[in-house]
Design a protein around this motif. Structure first.
Motif, PDB file in Angstrom:
ATOM      1  N   ASP A   1       0.760  -1.290  -0.137  1.00 10.86           N
ATOM      2  CA  ASP A   1      -0.121  -0.125   0.074  1.00 10.86           C
ATOM      3  C   ASP A   1       0.885   1.387   0.093  1.00 10.86           C
ATOM      4  O   ASP A   1       0.560   2.240  -0.609  1.00 10.86           O
ATOM      5  N   LYS A   2       1.846   1.151   0.676  1.00 11.62           N
ATOM      6  CA  LYS A   2       3.017   2.376   0.565  1.00 11.62           C
ATOM      7  C   LYS A   2       3.583   2.420  -0.641  1.00 11.62           C
ATOM      8  O   LYS A   2       3.922   3.698  -1.278  1.00 11.62           O
ATOM      9  N   LYS A   3       3.688   1.409  -1.596  1.00 16.24           N
ATOM     10  CA  LYS A   3       4.396   1.431  -2.769  1.00 16.24           C
ATOM     11  C   LYS A   3       3.527   2.092  -3.974  1.00 16.24           C
ATOM     12  O   LYS A   3       3.997   2.788  -4.777  1.00 16.24           O
ATOM     13  N   ILE A   4       2.198   1.439  -3.859  1.00 17.76           N
ATOM     14  CA  ILE A   4       1.226   1.732  -5.105  1.00 17.76           C
ATOM     15  C   ILE A   4       0.858   3.229  -4.855  1.00 17.76           C
ATOM     16  O   ILE A   4       0.394   3.586  -3.895  1.00 17.76           O
ATOM     17  N   PRO A   5       0.898   4.160  -6.050  1.00 21.30           N
ATOM     18  CA  PRO A   5       0.265   5.180  -5.784  1.00 21.30           C
ATOM     19  C   PRO A   5      -1.056   5.432  -5.379  1.00 21.30           C
ATOM     20  O   PRO A   5      -1.765   4.355  -5.863  1.00 21.30           O
TER      21      PRO A   5
ATOM     22  N   VAL B   1      -7.503  -3.170  -4.798  1.00 21.53           N
ATOM     23  CA  VAL B   1      -8.126  -3.908  -3.715  1.00 21.53           C
ATOM     24  C   VAL B   1      -7.661  -5.340  -3.662  1.00 21.53           C
ATOM     25  O   VAL B   1      -7.199  -5.872  -4.646  1.00 21.53           O
ATOM     26  N   LEU B   2      -7.396  -5.809  -2.611  1.00 21.47           N
ATOM     27  CA  LEU B   2      -7.405  -7.337  -2.413  1.00 21.47           C
ATOM     28  C   LEU B   2      -8.651  -8.073  -2.189  1.00 21.47           C
ATOM     29  O   LEU B   2      -9.415  -7.601  -0.852  1.00 21.47           O
TER      30      LEU B   2
ATOM     31  N   ARG C   1      -8.901  -0.956   1.078  1.00 18.26           N
ATOM     32  CA  ARG C   1      -8.109  -1.860   0.128  1.00 18.26           C
ATOM     33  C   ARG C   1      -8.549  -3.272   0.162  1.00 18.26           C
ATOM     34  O   ARG C   1      -7.991  -4.322  -0.303  1.00 18.26           O
ATOM     35  N   LEU C   2      -9.796  -3.707   0.840  1.00 19.44           N
ATOM     36  CA  LEU C   2     -10.153  -4.867   1.087  1.00 19.44           C
ATOM     37  C   LEU C   2     -11.403  -5.213   0.812  1.00 19.44           C
ATOM     38  O   LEU C   2     -12.386  -4.190   1.031  1.00 19.44           O
TER      39      LEU C   2
ATOM     40  N   GLU D   1      -8.342  -4.347  -9.505  1.00 14.34           N
ATOM     41  CA  GLU D   1      -8.766  -2.891  -9.619  1.00 14.34           C
ATOM     42  C   GLU D   1     -10.250  -2.852  -8.733  1.00 14.34           C
ATOM     43  O   GLU D   1     -10.971  -3.849  -8.953  1.00 14.34           O
ATOM     44  N   ARG D   2     -10.424  -1.774  -8.120  1.00 11.86           N
ATOM     45  CA  ARG D   2     -11.858  -1.500  -7.738  1.00 11.86           C
ATOM     46  C   ARG D   2     -12.765  -1.348  -8.711  1.00 11.86           C
ATOM     47  O   ARG D   2     -12.722  -0.718  -9.571  1.00 11.86           O
TER      48      ARG D   2
END
Length: 342
Positions: free
Chosen positions: A254-258, A264-265, A308-309, A341-342
């Motif tokens: 989550d810190k790496k992806i813009p 989402v997972l 993100r879930l 993707e969401r």
């Protein structure tokens, strides 16, 4: 007979209200086109702002440009109709002018012939001269009106040229926006694919080659026995340990992806085809959904962002193996993780 013809020649049409209406319609059309142009300029100026909503705004702007393009085309058709109407009016006015000129010439000839006649025709001659003067005045008025019509026609043709040019520019902008949208979507897909590969590679390295954890396409598949007892949705201690590792990887990801990539997972719960026997769940739908929710809630408690879930329950309706064997039942009882993707 000359007097009768003089009365008929005195009849004329009042074209001024029609010209005023045409001029008013022209002014309203130009104001409308300017308003549409300002609206288009406003929306186009907004398209370069807001990176976090760029994708959604591009689609909205394309729809708005399509609507404005339809309005432009409708306005163009209206202008074409007005040009046709004005051309018809111009032709009618020219015809009336020619008719009056012919009448004037005939009256002038009749006046010359009447000079050689007796004095009894003097009054008739004076009347004919008055009619001739009126005819000349009418011809002058018609000439002025024809000049005004020609100027209006030239202005309308110029407006049509501007409208066609703006139409072409709008179409080029729509094509450019579409290509930019496709490029942006392709870049987002590539970026998400890269992060998905990195995430799966890290999980594969952490989890190792375990028979109860498999990779199927773009998903990690955990057998339900890793996390839950049969017919239950309460996480086992060994299942919590696996999710601890997964949560660490998700938090780093989550810190790496813009932020502008809406990833989402998705946690998918699946059961086998056999009905649920316990009192806690009415169907396999309930059991599969409860298990996926338990996994999501535990990940949230470990610090994974809730947005993100996604928890999803599929019951027994997405089997990996359709055979009616214990081995097939075991394969179908699973928890799947999919980065999407969401």
């Amino acid at each position: 007979m000359a007097l009768a013809r003089g009365r008929r020649g005195d009849t004329s049409f009042n074209y001024w209200p029609g010209f005023v209406d045409a001029l008013s319609t022209l002014v309203l059309s130009i104001v409308f086109l300017l308003s549409v142009f300002l609206v288009v300029q406003f929306f186009l100026s907004q398209e370069v702002t807001g990176k976090d909503k760029a994708l959604e705004q591009l689609n909205a702007k394309i729809a708005q440009l399509n609507e404005l393009l339809s309005l432009e085309k409708l306005g163009k058709l209206t202008l074409d109709d007005q040009v046709s109407s004005l051309k018809a009016g111009l032709a009618s006015a020219e015809s009336e002018r020619d008719r009056i000129k012919g009448l004037y010439e005939g009256l002038a000839a009749a006046g010359n012939d009447a000079q050689g006649k007796s004095s009894e025709l003097g009054k008739a001659l004076d009347s004919e001269k008055a009619v001739s003067a009126r005819a000349l005045a009418q011809i002058e008025v018609l000439n002025q009106q024809i000049s005004a019509l020609r100027r209006q026609l030239a202005a309308l043709e110029e407006a049509l040229d501007v409208s066609e040019k703006r139409d072409k520019e709008s179409q080029n902008r729509i094509a450019d926006l579409g290509s930019r949208l496709n490029v942006a979507l392709a870049q987002r897909v590539q970026e998400l694919s890269r992060y998905r590969s990195e995430f799966f590679g890290r999980l594969r390295a952490i989890l190792g080659n375990r028979p109860d954890i498999r990779i199927v396409g773009d998903r990690f598949v955990f057998q339900s026995e890793v996390f839950f007892d049969t017919g239950q949705a309460v996480l086992l201690p060994e299942g919590r340990a696996e999710l601890d590792t997964l949560a660490t990887a998700l938090i780093d990801l989550d810190k790496k992806i813009p932020n502008e990539i809406p990833w989402v997972l998705r946690v998918d719960g699946h059961t086998d085809v056999r009905p649920v026997n316990g009192p806690n769940f009415k169907s396999n739908w309930d059991l599969s959904a409860a298990r996926s929710i338990s996994v999501v809630q535990y990940l949230i408690s470990l610090g994974v962002p809730a947005q993100r879930l996604v928890a999803a329950g599929f019951g027994e309706f997405q089997p990996l193996d359709t055979a009616n064997t214990e081995e097939a039942y075991k394969r179908n009882r699973r928890i799947e993780l999919k980065l999407t993707e969401r």
